[in-house]
Design an enzyme around this catalytic site. Structure first.
Site: not given
Length: 802
Positions: A476-479
């Site tokens: 999810w690009d939850f960096d």
């Protein structure tokens, strides 16, 4: 054959004349048009499994409009019944929240008002004189309700109200802050200043003291230059870096330029400099790993450039420190392998930790597998020699790679700001995920181990002491986007617990023991839905930080949809029902799905600020959804390059990915307001103390058209905040052009000043050692997505006493 006039009147009714006739036609025409739109779209909504209310309301409105065209007062009666029923439906659908009720009822209330005006004339035309008083009474009530609701639009809608007083502790003699030496003020990232000359009692007198210009106006098409700098202050000098990797030294009292340094950096995109590093030789600084002695630059700045260099600059003269690296410069491309233009660069501040300066780096998202390495490297502050490296894909490689080899490519990187605990000698790294973001079938075990995690490494060696993952197998690009907060939490027994607090894009806040990495606030592993994309794998659970507040990450329902008009509302409801949404961790698929919060957050790089005297943490967020779906490789255009939105190629995988903001056709977020808030969290209890919407539509609006109205709906925020010991919270990262001050006890806005353009920068403060005057400083280069740009550095102060 001519029809008798009596028969005509019986069929069509008698018509009012003059202005009443015009009002009748206006009412019937509006009702017919709106009814056709509501009914037609309502039918589509019902067909995709949504509410039947709109199709019923649309049909009733069309019938009522036709009856009014035919001079039948029964049309008004029919609409009146439907409007009353709509009142009950709206409350049952949206509750008592103002903005959802406004979008559902205001347009229909306008039609009801016209009905009440026209009613007596229709009755009189068909049945003789009619008593107008009841109808006009209804019209007056409706007009009053609409006026009140229009006025209510300009009143902030507090989401959580403070219910306990918060004391303000005066700054004790000798405890006043002297310098702002780091991006977050300290290496703990607290953004708190022990200053109270500017306070709640005199904030109304705060005025612009001076304005400086950097000469660098950031130009951006969405992925270009942005001014996101928080200046540093040491003694009588303010240090500013620009999006194009230039540094200015300014006098703290006048803004007059002392010197300027131009790195001549070039980059095709993502030009920004959030902050500089600073090092000063002190007797109490421990010896570095390389055992070097103090050099000719006893006070040095570290400039991270957009073309992957780290430059040491003499803080007193603006000249490069020739003893650092290669005549003042460390080439960060060494050991990285191929770096295409714009694929690797420095955007966040370097961390000065003891006698090393530590850098991560931004790696371009979603272009391909095998992009530049995510390695984190520490360099001796005096010589620029590599002290250690942490390669997430090869932890055994702690120095330069062997000749002909590189650090592991495509690994998780650290693009945001890092934190440092000198007592524990630990550096805390907030990691991103291994690119590309939305396909992870090829990721290695080490990628999955360190992706989207807080990694604590030894400041002397770079060896991992512990790590904690906030998203497993991130799709999810939850960096982790923000600097970890290091805070000593009172334990209620006279002691403290050393904690780390990490905000996240998914709207969760994690509190860990920073010595061990174990959760202090409860974290649960909860089952999450699995996807069905061939070749992908899915984590069966994800960590939910249930011991701290969730901010703006609720699972959306159809009733959460919103629009400025009923048509806008319907289009958003249809869009929502046509997508798959299963909560925060909705997995991407070949079908169109909704990720909420989206890849921007939630919380982002602005991080947090703290009132340590009352254990309050201040968090700003944005609430933007992301509609996405996977695109089979054969259908991905060869020129796909969506950096912000659009289709991203993800070369080297079986798929590309389409990313679209979850917006209405008017460009307004589809879920109900607010779209951005400021929250105060009690770190001792893990509870929200207050939460308020932040930002107005004054400088933006539907289709990007400025509304010029300060309606405090709460807009997406991006930037850092500042907390002072006087109980003030400063913030400028809104889409309107203001620097604001809030009361930290309540969240109430108690001061604001108009900026020439918007700001994404962090406010900072200091007291001049020459004049003893406290200043608040903010950069203003333009709000994100705003075409209005500038190069301002603005200082505020209280006027001199007469």
């Amino acid at each position: 054959m001519r029809r008798d006039s009596k028969e005509t009147e019986m069929a069509f009714g008698s018509a009012p004349r003059g202005i009443p006739r015009i009002l009748q036609w206006l009412l019937a025409g509006l009702m017919l048009l709106i009814g056709l739109a509501v009914g037609g779209l309502g039918f589509k909504l019902a067909a995709v499994g949504g509410s039947f209310y709109f199709v019923i309301m649309g049909v009733v409105m069309v019938i009522a409009a036709l009856l009014i065209f035919l001079n039948r007062s029964s049309g008004i009666v029919l609409y009146g019944i439907a409007f009353i029923a709509s009142l009950f439906w709206a409350v049952s659908d949206a509750g008592w929240d103002f903005w959802p009720l406004f979008s559902r009822l205001f347009t229909f209330a306008v039609l009801a008002f016209l009905c009440a005006i026209v009613w007596p004339f229709l009755r009189a035309a068909n049945r003789g004189a009619a008593n107008k008083a009841p109808a006009y009474g209804v019209a007056a009530v409706l007009a009053l309700a609409m006026l009140v609701s229009l006025g209510w639009m300009f009143k902030p809608q507090t989401l959580v109200a403070a219910n306990e007083p918060v004391p303000v502790k005066p700054v004790a003699p000798g405890e006043q802050q002297k310098n702002w030496e780091h991006w977050g003020n300290t290496t703990h990232g607290d953004r708190f200043a022990a200053l109270d000359q500017i306070n709640k009692q005199n904030i109304s007198d705060l005025k612009v003291a001076w304005v400086a210009h950097t000469g660098d106006i950031p130009q951006s098409n969405g992925s270009g230059a942005e001014d996101q700098n928080t200046p540093l202050q040491i003694g009588d000098t303010l240090y500013v870096c620009t999006p194009y990797s230039k540094v200015l030294a300014l006098d703290v009292d006048s803004g007059k330029e002392k010197w300027r340094y131009d790195s001549k950096a070039t980059a095709p995109n993502w030009q920004r400099c959030r902050g500089l590093g600073y090092f000063e030789d002190h007797a109490n600084v421990t010896a570095s790993q390389t055992g070097t002695s103090p050099a000719a630059c006893p006070r040095r700045l570290f400039l991270p450039t957009t073309d992957a260099r780290l430059i040491a600059i003499n803080a007193d003269t603006g000249k490069v420190c020739d003893d650092f690296g290669d005549h003042g410069t460390v080439d960060l491309s060494i050991g990285m392998g191929e770096i295409k233009p714009g694929y690797y660069q420095q955007t966040s501040t370097p961390l000065v930790a003891g006698n090393v300066v530590v850098v991560g780096g931004r790696v371009a998202d979603n272009f391909s597998t095998g992009e530049p390495p995510g390695v984190v490297r520490a360099y001796d502050v005096h010589t620029g020699k590599l002290a250690w490296a942490w390669d997430p894909g090869n932890p055994n490689l702690t120095g330069l790679p062997p000749e002909g080899q590189t650090y592991t490519r495509g690994t998780p990187n650290v693009w945001s700001a890092m934190s440092y605990d000198a007592k524990l000698n630990l550096i805390y790294l907030p990691t991103g995920n291994a690119t590309p973001d939305f396909w992870a079938g090829e990721r290695t075990a080490l990628d999955d181990k360190y992706s989207s995690s807080i990694v604590a490494v030894d400041a002397a060696t770079g060896q991992v002491r512990w790590h904690f993952q906030t998203t497993h197998h991130d799709l999810w690009d939850f960096d982790l986007p923000s600097q970890p907060l290091l805070y000593d939490l009172p334990d209620g027994k006279g002691g403290t617990t050393p904690v780390l607090v990490q905000t996240s894009k998914q709207g969760m806040i994690f509190m860990l023991n920073r010595e061990t990495g174990k959760p202090v606030a409860k974290v649960e592993e909860r089952p999450v839905p699995a996807g069905n994309v061939e070749g992908e794998r899915y984590s069966p659970t994800q960590p939910y930080s249930v011991g701290m507040p969730m901010i703006g990450n609720q699972t959306l329902t159809e009733s959460d949809m919103w629009g400025a008009t009923p048509v806008d509302l319907l289009l958003c409801r249809i869009q929502f029902k046509e997508m798959r949404h299963q909560g925060v961790f909705t997995p991407p698929g070949l079908d169109r799905s909704l990720q909420f919060p989206g890849s921007l957050g939630g919380m982002n790089w602005g991080s947090v600020s703290v009132d340590p005297n009352n254990s309050l943490m201040f968090v700003n967020d944005m609430r933007l959804g992301l509609a996405n779906y996977m695109v089979p490789r054969a259908n991905v255009a060869k020129n796909a390059s969506g950096i912000e939105m659009g289709i991203v190629p993800m070369d080297g995988t079986p798929f590309g990915a389409m990313r679209e903001r979850f917006l209405s056709p008017l460009g307004i977020p589809c879920q109900k307001p607010p779209f951005g808030t400021m929250s105060a969290v009690d770190l001792k209890t893990g509870k929200l103390v207050w939460q308020v919407p932040v930002g107005t539509v004054e400088d933006t609006g539907p289709l990007g058209i400025r509304m010029h109205m300060p309606i405090p709906i709460g807009m997406p925020t991006l930037g850092a905040s500042l907390s002072t010991q006087s109980g003030l919270l400063f913030f400028a990262g809104t889409q309107d052009f203001y620097l604001r001050a809030f009361d930290t006890a309540t969240g109430k806005e108690i001061w604001k000043d108009r900026l020439p353009v918007g700001s994404q920068s962090g406010p900072m403060t200091y007291v001049s050692p020459k004049t003893g005057k406290q200043y608040i400083v903010i950069n203003a280069g333009g709000a994100r997505q705003s075409p209005d740009r500038g190069d301002y550095v603005i200082a505020y102060a209280l006027p001199d006493k007469q």
